[in-house]
Motif scaffolding. Structure first.
Motif, mmCIF file in Angstrom:
data_model
loop_
_atom_site.group_PDB
_atom_site.id
_atom_site.type_symbol
_atom_site.label_atom_id
_atom_site.label_comp_id
_atom_site.label_asym_id
_atom_site.label_seq_id
_atom_site.Cartn_x
_atom_site.Cartn_y
_atom_site.Cartn_z
ATOM 1 N N UNK A 108 0.826 -1.206 0.000
ATOM 2 C CA UNK A 108 0.000 0.000 0.000
ATOM 3 C C UNK A 108 0.864 1.261 0.000
ATOM 4 N N UNK A 109 1.854 1.316 0.864
ATOM 5 C CA UNK A 109 2.665 2.528 0.955
ATOM 6 C C UNK A 109 3.574 2.700 -0.258
ATOM 7 N N UNK A 110 4.023 1.590 -0.833
ATOM 8 C CA UNK A 110 4.782 1.692 -2.083
ATOM 9 C C UNK A 110 3.905 2.309 -3.163
ATOM 10 N N UNK A 111 2.640 1.864 -3.215
ATOM 11 C CA UNK A 111 1.708 2.439 -4.172
ATOM 12 C C UNK A 111 1.409 3.892 -3.882
ATOM 13 N N UNK A 112 1.281 4.222 -2.594
ATOM 14 C CA UNK A 112 1.007 5.609 -2.209
ATOM 15 C C UNK A 112 2.158 6.518 -2.609
ATOM 16 N N UNK A 113 3.396 6.014 -2.469
ATOM 17 C CA UNK A 113 4.535 6.821 -2.888
ATOM 18 C C UNK A 113 4.523 7.043 -4.399
ATOM 19 N N UNK A 114 4.335 5.951 -5.164
ATOM 20 C CA UNK A 114 4.332 6.074 -6.628
ATOM 21 C C UNK A 114 3.235 7.029 -7.086
ATOM 22 N N UNK A 115 2.055 6.876 -6.509
ATOM 23 C CA UNK A 115 0.944 7.758 -6.858
ATOM 24 C C UNK A 115 1.252 9.203 -6.448
ATOM 25 N N UNK A 116 1.710 9.387 -5.213
ATOM 26 C CA UNK A 116 1.984 10.734 -4.711
ATOM 27 C C UNK A 116 3.088 11.422 -5.476
ATOM 28 N N UNK A 117 4.136 10.682 -5.812
ATOM 29 C CA UNK A 117 5.210 11.296 -6.589
ATOM 30 C C UNK A 117 4.711 11.684 -7.969
ATOM 31 N N UNK A 118 3.977 10.777 -8.609
ATOM 32 C CA UNK A 118 3.480 11.073 -9.950
ATOM 33 C C UNK A 118 2.626 12.326 -9.985
ATOM 34 N N UNK A 119 1.774 12.493 -8.973
ATOM 35 C CA UNK A 119 0.898 13.664 -8.919
ATOM 36 C C UNK A 119 1.692 14.929 -8.637
ATOM 37 N N UNK A 120 2.559 14.899 -7.614
ATOM 38 C CA UNK A 120 3.313 16.106 -7.259
ATOM 39 C C UNK A 120 4.299 16.500 -8.358
ATOM 40 N N UNK A 121 4.891 15.523 -9.014
ATOM 41 C CA UNK A 121 5.804 15.833 -10.116
ATOM 42 C C UNK A 121 5.039 16.443 -11.278
ATOM 43 N N UNK A 122 3.849 15.922 -11.569
ATOM 44 C CA UNK A 122 3.044 16.464 -12.659
ATOM 45 C C UNK A 122 2.626 17.903 -12.375
ATOM 46 N N UNK A 123 2.287 18.193 -11.116
ATOM 47 C CA UNK A 123 1.948 19.564 -10.737
ATOM 48 C C UNK A 123 3.163 20.468 -10.919
ATOM 49 N N UNK A 124 4.324 20.007 -10.473
ATOM 50 C CA UNK A 124 5.541 20.807 -10.602
ATOM 51 C C UNK A 124 5.888 21.067 -12.062
ATOM 52 N N UNK A 125 5.578 20.106 -12.924
ATOM 53 C CA UNK A 125 5.895 20.257 -14.348
ATOM 54 C C UNK A 125 5.124 21.412 -14.991
ATOM 55 N N UNK A 126 4.038 21.821 -14.374
ATOM 56 C CA UNK A 126 3.279 22.963 -14.901
ATOM 57 C C UNK A 126 4.062 24.272 -14.755
ATOM 58 N N UNK A 127 5.082 24.257 -13.892
ATOM 59 C CA UNK A 127 5.899 25.453 -13.665
ATOM 60 C C UNK A 127 7.333 25.278 -14.163
ATOM 61 N N UNK A 128 7.709 24.054 -14.444
ATOM 62 C CA UNK A 128 9.086 23.749 -14.830
ATOM 63 C C UNK A 128 9.252 23.825 -16.345
ATOM 64 N N UNK A 129 10.366 24.364 -16.779
ATOM 65 C CA UNK A 129 10.663 24.453 -18.210
ATOM 66 C C UNK A 129 11.229 23.121 -18.679
ATOM 67 N N UNK A 130 10.635 22.497 -19.698
ATOM 68 C CA UNK A 130 11.188 21.219 -20.178
ATOM 69 C C UNK A 130 12.551 21.423 -20.819
ATOM 70 N N UNK A 131 13.319 20.358 -20.886
ATOM 71 C CA UNK A 131 14.634 20.434 -21.519
ATOM 72 C C UNK A 131 14.491 20.980 -22.939
ATOM 73 N N UNK A 132 15.401 21.886 -23.301
ATOM 74 C CA UNK A 132 15.286 22.589 -24.589
ATOM 75 C C UNK A 132 15.297 21.632 -25.773
ATOM 76 N N UNK A 133 16.065 20.539 -25.678
ATOM 77 C CA UNK A 133 16.175 19.618 -26.807
ATOM 78 C C UNK A 133 14.975 18.670 -26.889
ATOM 79 N N UNK A 134 14.082 18.713 -25.885
ATOM 80 C CA UNK A 134 12.879 17.879 -25.910
ATOM 81 C C UNK A 134 11.636 18.739 -26.130
ATOM 82 N N UNK A 135 11.523 19.827 -25.332
ATOM 83 C CA UNK A 135 10.393 20.727 -25.479
ATOM 84 C C UNK A 135 9.079 20.113 -25.019
#
Length: 273
Positions: free
Chosen positions: A212-239
């Motif tokens: 359960x906690x392994x799943x909670x970490x994977x889920x929580x990281x995926x959500x928080x990282x996705x939120x952060x990506x709304x403010x983060x500039x992607x790598x220039x060579x990927x865009x």
């Protein structure tokens, strides 16, 4: 420079330099993160109140796993960065793929490398691999916190252009102020996720439900990282991808889905006993 922008703090990325030896903040963040995560896992494994009758690793098991986990993080993190974020460059400069001290690590690659290390490690041990996944999951935000601080000190992985008063003008980001997205990630992926998982493990006793906690970490990281990506500039060579998606979001979606599946499976499995 806009009046409300903050200048980037002058921090030498090299903490100590003695002759040919140089200790960088980036390397130090990994060392501190791994050591603190190890101690946290050890403390959780020896806390009888958290486990009930569930099998768990001994302190010696945790100690032995540190080297396995470190190799998984470093090798997986670097390989993930090389393959996901800049394969063309490293194909042309293969030796630079080994220069981990220059920066360039993928969390998703490090996550995969650690999972492989845990599976191999637990084959000869007397506790389920999911139990080690759970312990690693509740401790992982510690390393994420220090890693994101090191990203900020290195002036890398900066955010998108902004007019918020705490925008920072990064040395390699042009004259416009940008979101300090590294600090957003340290707060979300590190501090917030750590306390959510601590609440689930120490207050609600969910270490007794393996996976359960392994799943909670994977889920929580995926959500928080996705939120952060709304403010983060992607790598220039990927865009950006279609729909404004970034590589970070694309790689986080499978983690969110896998995390949800693991939590549901762990809950149903425990109730069926």
């Amino acid at each position: 420079m806009p009046m409300l922008a903050l200048p980037f703090p002058t921090i030498d990325p090299v903490l100590i330099e003695i002759g040919p030896f140089a200790l960088r903040w980036y390397a130090l963040s990994y060392i501190v993160g791994i050591l603190l995560a190890w101690r946290y896992m050890r403390a959780a494994a020896t806390n009888d109140r958290l486990w009930g009758t569930a099998p768990r690793p001994s302190p010696a098991d945790i100690d032995d796993f540190v080297m396995w986990g470190t190799i998984g993080i470093v090798v997986g993190g670097r390989l993930g960065y090389v393959l996901f974020y800049n394969p063309a460059y490293y194909l042309a400069h293969p030796l630079e793929a080994f220069a981990v001290w220059t920066g360039g690590m993928s969390f998703h690659g490090g996550f995969a490398g650690t999972v492989i290390a845990m599976v191999l490690f637990t084959r000869a041990r007397r506790f389920p691999v999911w139990t080690l996944f759970d312990l690693a999951g509740i401790a992982a935000p510690i390393g994420l916190f220090f890693g994101r601080l090191a990203n900020f000190i290195n002036g890398e992985l900066w955010g998108r252009i902004t007019d918020v008063p705490w925008g920072v003008v990064f040395p390699t980001g042009g004259p416009e102020p940008r979101h300090p997205s590294q600090l957003y990630e340290a707060a979300l992926e590190g501090v917030l996720l750590f306390f959510v998982l601590r609440l689930l493990s120490h207050r609600f006793g969910l270490l007794c439900r393996p996976a359960f906690l392994a799943g909670a970490f994977a889920f929580g990281y995926g959500v928080t990282r996705s939120v952060s990506e709304l403010f983060r500039m992607p790598d220039a060579h990927i865009g950006f991808f279609a729909g404004g998606l970034t590589m970070g979001i694309v790689l986080s979606v499978p983690m969110i889905l896998a995390g949800l599946a693991a939590m549901l499976w762990a809950w149903r499995r425990s109730d069926a006993r």
